[in-house]
Design a protein around this motif. Structure first.
Motif, mmCIF file in Angstrom:
data_model
loop_
_atom_site.group_PDB
_atom_site.id
_atom_site.type_symbol
_atom_site.label_atom_id
_atom_site.label_comp_id
_atom_site.label_asym_id
_atom_site.label_seq_id
_atom_site.Cartn_x
_atom_site.Cartn_y
_atom_site.Cartn_z
ATOM 1 N N UNK A 160 0.818 -1.222 0.000
ATOM 2 C CA UNK A 160 0.000 0.000 0.000
ATOM 3 C C UNK A 160 0.856 1.279 0.000
ATOM 4 N N UNK A 161 0.292 2.383 -0.479
ATOM 5 C CA UNK A 161 1.052 3.640 -0.493
ATOM 6 C C UNK A 161 1.113 4.283 0.901
ATOM 7 N N UNK A 162 1.925 3.668 1.753
ATOM 8 C CA UNK A 162 2.172 4.227 3.097
ATOM 9 C C UNK A 162 3.685 4.190 3.315
ATOM 10 N N UNK A 163 4.211 5.075 4.163
ATOM 11 C CA UNK A 163 5.664 5.083 4.379
ATOM 12 C C UNK A 163 6.131 3.834 5.127
ATOM 13 N N UNK A 164 7.388 3.483 4.939
ATOM 14 C CA UNK A 164 7.993 2.362 5.672
ATOM 15 C C UNK A 164 8.274 2.838 7.099
ATOM 16 N N UNK A 190 -0.161 9.770 1.556
ATOM 17 C CA UNK A 190 0.242 11.159 1.795
ATOM 18 C C UNK A 190 1.511 11.162 2.626
ATOM 19 N N UNK A 191 2.618 11.541 1.988
ATOM 20 C CA UNK A 191 3.876 11.681 2.736
ATOM 21 C C UNK A 191 3.777 12.932 3.579
ATOM 22 N N UNK A 192 4.223 12.842 4.811
ATOM 23 C CA UNK A 192 4.112 13.998 5.694
ATOM 24 C C UNK A 192 5.141 13.829 6.809
ATOM 25 N N UNK A 193 5.899 14.859 7.118
ATOM 26 C CA UNK A 193 6.851 14.724 8.232
ATOM 27 C C UNK A 193 6.120 14.378 9.528
ATOM 28 N N UNK A 194 6.834 13.765 10.479
ATOM 29 C CA UNK A 194 6.225 13.422 11.776
ATOM 30 C C UNK A 194 5.621 14.671 12.405
ATOM 31 N N UNK A 244 -2.384 5.845 17.543
ATOM 32 C CA UNK A 244 -1.517 6.224 16.419
ATOM 33 C C UNK A 244 -2.344 6.865 15.321
ATOM 34 N N UNK A 245 -1.833 7.946 14.753
ATOM 35 C CA UNK A 245 -2.470 8.615 13.619
ATOM 36 C C UNK A 245 -1.748 8.213 12.340
ATOM 37 N N UNK A 246 -2.529 7.885 11.303
ATOM 38 C CA UNK A 246 -1.959 7.450 10.029
ATOM 39 C C UNK A 246 -2.534 8.229 8.855
ATOM 40 N N UNK A 247 -1.720 8.360 7.817
ATOM 41 C CA UNK A 247 -2.182 8.946 6.551
ATOM 42 C C UNK A 247 -1.971 7.923 5.443
ATOM 43 N N UNK A 251 2.633 0.527 9.534
ATOM 44 C CA UNK A 251 3.531 1.482 8.876
ATOM 45 C C UNK A 251 2.740 2.693 8.388
ATOM 46 N N UNK A 252 3.061 3.892 8.677
ATOM 47 C CA UNK A 252 3.901 4.337 9.758
ATOM 48 C C UNK A 252 3.211 5.520 10.415
ATOM 49 N N UNK A 253 3.103 5.516 11.743
ATOM 50 C CA UNK A 253 2.342 6.597 12.384
ATOM 51 C C UNK A 253 2.934 7.967 12.047
ATOM 52 N N UNK A 254 2.050 8.923 11.791
ATOM 53 C CA UNK A 254 2.519 10.306 11.587
ATOM 54 C C UNK A 254 2.619 10.971 12.950
ATOM 55 N N UNK A 255 1.858 10.458 13.912
ATOM 56 C CA UNK A 255 1.946 10.943 15.286
ATOM 57 C C UNK A 255 1.395 9.877 16.225
ATOM 58 N N UNK A 256 1.804 9.915 17.471
ATOM 59 C CA UNK A 256 1.306 8.974 18.484
ATOM 60 C C UNK A 256 0.951 9.761 19.737
#
Ligand SMILES: CC(C)(COP(=O)(O)OP(=O)(O)OC[C@H]1O[C@@H](n2cnc3c(N)ncnc32)[C@H](O)[C@@H]1OP(=O)(O)O)[C@@H](O)C(=O)NCCC(=O)NCCS
Length: 421
Positions: free
Chosen positions: A26-30, A406-410, A400-403, A193-198
């Protein structure tokens, strides 16, 4: 106070990317990716090229849509979730979203029936799985994107670990694509993979005796229950002059107030119209409670605070069936326009901290009066300024928050402004 927090029991420990048979497609960050830029991971597909075919299900099942305006559908969803949705690790508590709550959560402005997706057993039509999407205009840092907010993913307990969840996720993704939306936001206790925030859960006891009897809290060592009850007593009356229940006429002012406040955060929804505020923030019987402060002189609305009701079933307890939990929801104050530069030694802005403590303190008074046993909150928005002073205790759970796509810095937890239900 020690307390348990509700969280999904699956996947607490991190799998490697290769072990994520579904998510690694899936299109999510590692997990180990350090993201410094922002934007889609894969390009949007022209809408006429999105598959019109339903995602294939094992043959004993069939897709359905739930119509929350029909009592029977709403009750079927309630029955599925109340018996099978999120439990804590020890299986002591299970979320028990009410029928009215589900109708409210799933029918905001621009909701769609084809985004309320169920799976039934083909032979007897029993509802055994569900996933939902609603639209949300989400700002990550300086970019605002129309996304779907995915929630209430649930598979019946008897059908777990059969890879039905990935099929549900693929189907809701397709239905999002059909309407030209290629990004999504979702939360989970599970580490994917991979929380943008926790964000950590916090709990403010309002009924310590019941919380202890339910096994939600423990009496601290060398304390008595009487001392605990005294410690968590809240005032009978609210403290802020002009504090009152929010009314329909306040909607336009609250729209401006809350949007202005949400600008403080890097990951926040935008309430676009009065209808959004009317839906999400105006009090909704037995679901959401909202209060404003009307300046006694100018009559202007200067502050707003809200919470929602999400009870949990207490599993296998002889004395209690339900834990009545309120969850801190959106708030805003125009004190931010009066400057936040004047700070305590630890960097806390003085005026804002004082005001938020008054507001949340008054919300606790109302929650107690309404019969809630506990107020829960996450360490997000400016909650960190009030948790300690208002006697919230850290829980065991994290959200955990996920996108999706959508690439996004932590995002720092203090910069999260989206509250998911
Ligand atoms: C979450 C739930 C639907 C997953 O179903 P399941 O039968 O346990 O798992 P399946 O065999 O169908 O699918 C496993 C895949 O789903 C992923 N998954 C599990 N929970 C997930 C979640 N909450 N969100 C997204 N993906 C999830 C797993 O990581 C795994 O994918 P991977 O191999 O790439 O790691 C199910 O456990 C459930 O209903 N739990 C109770 C309610 C709940 O926790 N809902 C989620 C709220 S966020």
């Amino acid at each position: 106070m020690q307390s348990l927090a509700l969280q999904e029991s699956t996947g607490k420990e991190k799998k490697t990317m290769a072990e994520h048979r579904f998510w690694n497609t899936q299109p999510v960050p590692k997990h180990d990716e350090n993201i410094t830029d922002m934007g889609p991971i894969e390009p949007s597909i022209p809408v006429d090229q999105v598959s019109k075919e339903l995602t294939a299900l094992p043959k004993e099942f069939e897709w359905c849509e739930l119509d929350m305006t029909i009592e029977k559908d709403a009750k079927e969803l309630y029955d599925l979730l109340t018996l099978n949705y999120v439990e804590d690790d020890e299986a002591q508590f299970r979320f028990d979203y009410s029928v009215n709550f589900l109708k409210w959560a799933l029918q905001p402005p621009n909701w769609r029936k084809d985004w309320l997706v169920g799976v039934r057993v083909a032979s007897n039509k029993k509802l055994v799985a569900f996933i939902s999407a609603i639209p949300v205009q989400l700002r990550t840092f300086d970019k605002s994107t129309l996304m779907t907010e995915i929630n209430f993913l649930n598979v019946h307990k008897k059908l777990r670990s059969k890879r039905l969840a990935p099929v549900m996720i693929r189907e809701i993704t397709r239905r999002s694509h059909i309407h030209g939306i290629f990004q999504a936001v979702y939360t989970a206790g599970a580490v994917l993979p991979k929380p943008v925030s926790t964000c950590q859960y916090f709990h403010r006891s309002l009924n310590p005796k019941k919380l202890v009897e339910c096994g939600f809290s423990r009496i601290p060592q060398s304390w008595t229950l009487a001392r605990m009850i005294k410690h968590f007593k809240v005032p009978e009356k609210t403290s802020i002059p002009g504090f009152r229940e929010m009314q329909q006429k306040d909607v336009p002012e609250v729209l401006v107030l809350v949007n202005k406040y949400l600008e403080r955060f890097d990951f926040a929804p935008q309430f676009e119209t009065n209808a959004d505020v009317e839906h999400w923030i105006l009090p909704h019987k037995d679901v959401v409670w909202s209060y404003v402060v009307e300046d006694p002189t100018t009559k202007k609305i200067t502050d707003m605070v809200s919470f929602y009701s999400l009870p949990s079933s207490v599993i296998g307890n002889p004395k209690h069936k339900t834990l009545n939990a309120a969850y801190l929801f959106y708030y805003g104050t125009d004190i931010i326009s009066k400057g936040t530069e004047d700070k305590h030694e630890d960097g806390t802005p003085k005026l804002l901290s004082k005001r938020l403590n008054e507001l949340v303190g008054d919300a606790l008074v109302m929650a107690k009066r309404l019969g809630f046993d506990v107020m829960n909150g996450l360490q997000l928005m400016d909650n960190g300024l009030v948790l300690q002073q208002q006697k919230f205790g850290a829980g065991d759970g994290h959200l955990n928050y996920y996108l999706y796509n959508w690439r996004c810095p932590d995002v720092d937890d203090k910069k999260v402004g989206l509250v998911m239900l």
